[in-house]
Each structure stands twice: as structure tokens, then as C-alpha cells.
Design a protein around this motif. Sequence first.
Motif, PDB file in Angstrom:
ATOM      1  N   HIS A 156      -7.208   1.587   2.773  1.00 45.00           N
ATOM      2  CA  HIS A 156      -6.957   2.822   2.050  1.00 45.00           C
ATOM      3  C   HIS A 156      -7.454   2.829   0.606  1.00 45.00           C
ATOM      4  CE1 HIS A 156      -3.884   3.387   5.362  1.00 45.00           C
ATOM      5  NE2 HIS A 156      -4.704   4.415   5.454  1.00 45.00           N
TER       6      HIS A 156
ATOM      7  N   CYS B 137       0.839  -1.201   0.000  1.00 42.51           N
ATOM      8  CA  CYS B 137       0.000   0.000   0.000  1.00 42.51           C
ATOM      9  C   CYS B 137       0.873   1.250   0.000  1.00 42.51           C
ATOM     10  CB  CYS B 137      -0.924   0.003   1.219  1.00 42.51           C
ATOM     11  SG  CYS B 137      -1.929   1.498   1.327  1.00 42.51           S
TER      12      CYS B 137
ATOM     13  N   VAL C 102      -0.001   4.161   0.742  1.00 43.85           N
ATOM     14  CA  VAL C 102      -0.357   5.077   1.821  1.00 43.85           C
ATOM     15  C   VAL C 102       0.301   4.662   3.130  1.00 43.85           C
ATOM     16  CG1 VAL C 102      -2.267   6.043   3.171  1.00 43.85           C
ATOM     17  CG2 VAL C 102      -2.544   5.634   0.709  1.00 43.85           C
ATOM     18  N   CYS C 103       0.217   3.351   3.465  1.00 44.10           N
ATOM     19  CA  CYS C 103       0.647   2.930   4.803  1.00 44.10           C
ATOM     20  C   CYS C 103       1.682   1.816   4.811  1.00 44.10           C
ATOM     21  CB  CYS C 103      -0.564   2.502   5.620  1.00 44.10           C
ATOM     22  SG  CYS C 103      -1.241   0.902   5.106  1.00 44.10           S
TER      23      CYS C 103
ATOM     24  N   CYS D  18      -4.122  -0.969   0.298  1.00 44.24           N
ATOM     25  CA  CYS D  18      -4.595  -1.997   1.229  1.00 44.24           C
ATOM     26  C   CYS D  18      -6.123  -1.870   1.381  1.00 44.24           C
ATOM     27  CB  CYS D  18      -3.901  -1.863   2.584  1.00 44.24           C
ATOM     28  SG  CYS D  18      -4.490  -0.448   3.529  1.00 44.24           S
TER      29      CYS D  18
HETATM   30 ZN   LIG Z   1      -2.903   1.202   3.477  1.00 46.23          ZN
END
Ligand SMILES: [Zn+2]
Length: 185
Positions: free
Chosen positions: A182, A141, A143-144, A179
Motif C-alpha cells: 500500500h 499499515c 490501510v490494511c 506496508c
Molecule cells: Zn497495507
Amino acid sequence: MRQGRVEVISGPMFAGKSEELLRRVRRAGIAGRRIEVFTHRLDVRRGADLVSSHAGAAHPARSAASALDVEALADPAADLVAVDEAQFFGQDLVAVADRLAVRGAVVVVTGLDVTFDRRPFEPLPSLMALAERVTKLTAICLVCGADALFHERVEPVRESAVQVVAEHVGGEDKYQARCRLHVRR
Ligand SMILES: [Zn+2]
């Protein structure tokens, strides 16, 4: 008598599916197996007649117009028949993979198992159910950093110039891995 089987490598974009396919192809080559690698005629991302990974590995491939085309072109003596980007081949690939395995080939199929809007993407789910071995890969992911099941379209309007640059360095500008938490809903 040769014992064939079906192996599936599935996942979203950026999961390393082609890299895993090429790893198995390399191993079969070291073992002296007869190998045939197919890609779809529509898949011209990195040049025709080649399966390649984001990591830079590559192997010569034949281009086929359909699943039945793969069956017709595959050498009956091939020990390993690899099919990249299986989502282009449609539902016929399920029966074709079965028939190639019955005649003794190890059939390695890789492709997207989800669409960009989080739906199961046939024929991968059917192939996964009817395979001896399934390797379900995830991406990361953006984002994270968690395991990413999905890829989604990047919004056409972007605020961050840094993000734009990062996407182009990665060579993919239309999609990003996400993920479960997100992904856009
Ligand atoms: Zn994520």
C-alpha cells in the motif's frame, strides 16, 4: 574487562523504536548500570533533553550536535550509551559506535532505516551490518493492518475529515505507516 557491543533498533516511523530503546534503558537502570542517552540537537519534537516514545515513556537525554560530539561527551565509564534518532548523526556515527563499543560500552542506536520515499537511510543500514544485535521493527499499515516497512508523506489534499481527525489524535500529521503493497510507488 568490559565487553562492549553495538545494538541497533531500526524501522520506519511509528514502529516503536524509541519505546524499545527506553525499555533497554530502564532494564540497564534496574541493573545499576551507568547510562547515557543522547539525542540530536535538531530533534526538538518533544522538548530538549528528553527521549520520549509515542506511548508516553521518557528518559533524560543530552543533546549532541554530531556523532563526534557524542563521542566527546560520553562518560568513559558509561556502561550503556543510547543514541536516539541516529539518522540525524550521519555516517560518522558508524565509527563512533564502534569506538565506544571497543572501550567497553553497550551502544544502543535507534533510528529510521528508510526514507519517506522507500530508500535505505544511512547510517542505519551500515550500523545494522556492523552490529552484534539488530532489532528491525515494523509499524502497522493504516490501510490494511499488515506489518509496515515504510512511512510515507500524507497527501496535502485530503477528502476525508475523519482521516484528518485521526491523524491529529495520533499527534503525527505529515506521515503514515504503509506496508509493501500500500505504499505509494
Ligand atoms: Zn497495507
